[in-house]
Design a protein around this motif. Structure first.
Motif, PDB file in Angstrom:
ATOM      1  N   PHE A 114      53.142  30.388 -33.559  1.00 32.35           N
ATOM      2  CA  PHE A 114      53.116  28.943 -33.753  1.00 32.35           C
ATOM      3  C   PHE A 114      54.516  28.335 -33.649  1.00 32.35           C
ATOM      4  N   ALA A 123      56.985  22.126 -27.449  1.00 29.93           N
ATOM      5  CA  ALA A 123      56.057  21.369 -28.290  1.00 29.93           C
ATOM      6  C   ALA A 123      56.773  20.804 -29.499  1.00 29.93           C
ATOM      7  N   THR A 126      52.289  22.441 -33.176  1.00 29.57           N
ATOM      8  CA  THR A 126      51.346  23.436 -32.686  1.00 29.57           C
ATOM      9  C   THR A 126      50.198  23.578 -33.673  1.00 29.57           C
ATOM     10  N   THR A 172      48.885  25.073 -38.623  1.00 29.44           N
ATOM     11  CA  THR A 172      49.731  24.200 -37.819  1.00 29.44           C
ATOM     12  C   THR A 172      51.209  24.452 -38.078  1.00 29.44           C
ATOM     13  N   VAL A 209      50.490  21.444 -28.801  1.00 26.50           N
ATOM     14  CA  VAL A 209      50.078  22.628 -28.045  1.00 26.50           C
ATOM     15  C   VAL A 209      49.151  23.482 -28.892  1.00 26.50           C
ATOM     16  N   VAL A 211      47.439  27.013 -30.026  1.00 26.75           N
ATOM     17  CA  VAL A 211      47.843  28.416 -30.131  1.00 26.75           C
ATOM     18  C   VAL A 211      46.593  29.252 -30.378  1.00 26.75           C
TER      19      VAL A 211
END
Length: 338
Positions: A114, A123, A126, A172, A209, A211
């Motif tokens: 992440f 990013a 994530t 996250t 993004v 993951v």
């Protein structure tokens, strides 16, 4: 199985924190903390008015000196607990903040997966996606698969992130520069938190993004009851959709899509209204509808649908692609080791 990044030299100069909201997770929380790697400098355990006194349990049984227990006087919801952890991490100078649930469903060994997209400048935020490996879906309840598919489509509309899936996934990571720009007081404090975060991130034009991750289902009991929140989720997603369209297409900027959407909607509803009126009138008078009347109803509907599809195509192409956080991260990644 999702591959786990085994090492990252870049962690040596980064300050990574983990936030764990806790509510009735005393059976799992110590195991979650034990699996958090040394790349993390601080672990914030947020006791969100837990009736099992998760905070006190961690203080008595955890010897990890990275752990900081924060207690909420009353239960304010998972979102409120996470945001309080964000505040603490930002105050302590954290650069990347990871949120992990305390129920053991999220493998802490995936933390590096992440963090890497943020470290590499790909990013700003994530989030986990349990749907990358279709073979792993056998372990997921069918009701969750269906509900997540519906929520994902609605969230794509409301948040503007057409490139992501599994919107309610709570695993996250966020860069501190982006977290500071978020309006903490406006973000939903309860189960709509993850979805509302995506809306707020889009308004900030942050890059999100997905993951890949595997979900781990054990003896834990979910506090989320779908039947109680489905109406709330639907209404709040509609609200966010309208806000996002207004902010991005009429307040912040204007484009051809700003014209396509209202004209498309006007034509679509005009055609539907005229066609419905003509059909009902024909039934009342017991006469056949003329070809001209059918065309007058069908043509605006067809043109309206085309314009709305053109707007959606523009919206999909407008997903944020340039990260907002400080680009000096790349300097550290490229800097040779002494």
């Amino acid at each position: 199985m999702v591959p786990i990044i085994s090492h990252l030299d870049e962690y040596e100069s980064r300050k990574v924190s983990v936030v764990i909201p806790c509510f009735r997770v005393t059976s799992f929380i110590l195991g979650v903390i034990d699996r958090i790697g040394l790349e993390v400098s601080h672990i914030y355990v947020i006791d969100d008015g837990c009736p099992d006194k998760s905070g006190e349990f961690v203080e008595k049984n955890c010897t990890d000196d990275r752990v900081v227990v924060i207690r909420n006087g009353k239960n304010i919801g998972v979102g409120g607990a996470v945001l309080r952890g964000y505040h603490a991490a930002l105050d302590d100078g954290s650069e990347i903040i990871v949120k992990v649930d305390g129920d053991g469903q999220m493998d802490p060994r995936l933390l590096k997966n992440f963090i890497l997209p943020i470290l590499s400048g790909e990013a700003d935020y994530t989030k986990g996606n349990r749907f990358y490996d279709l073979e792993n879906l056998d372990s997921m309840p069918k009701s969750r698969i269906f509900g997540n598919a519906v929520l994902s489509f609605i969230t794509k509309l409301s948040s503007g992130y057409w490139n992501i899936f599994d919107p309610t996934n709570g695993y996250t990571a966020i860069h501190a520069d982006v977290a500071r720009r978020l309006p903490f007081s406006k973000i939903s404090n309860r189960y709509f938190f993850e979805t509302d975060m995506l809306f707020r991130l889009n308004i900030s034009r942050a890059v999100v993004v997905d993951v890949p991750m595997n979900a781990e289902y054990g003896e834990e009991t979910s506090n989320l009851q779908i039947s109680r929140v489905v109406g709330e989720f639907f209404l709040k997603n509609i609200r966010n959709l309208l806000k996002r369209i207004f902010y991005n297409y009429y307040l912040r900027d204007m484009s051809i899509a700003s014209i396509e959407l209202p004209i498309g909607l006007i034509l679509l509803f005009s055609g539907v209204f005229y066609g419905s009126y003509s059909w009902l009138n024909s039934l009342r008078l017991d006469i056949s509808t003329s070809a001209g009347t059918v065309m007058l109803a069908a043509l605006p509907i067809l043109v309206g649908v085309q314009l709305i599809l053109a707007f959606l195509g523009y919206d999909i192409a407008s997903v944020p692609k340039t990260p907002r956080h400080n680009r000096t991260l790349n300097y550290y990644l490229k800097k040779p080791n002494n």
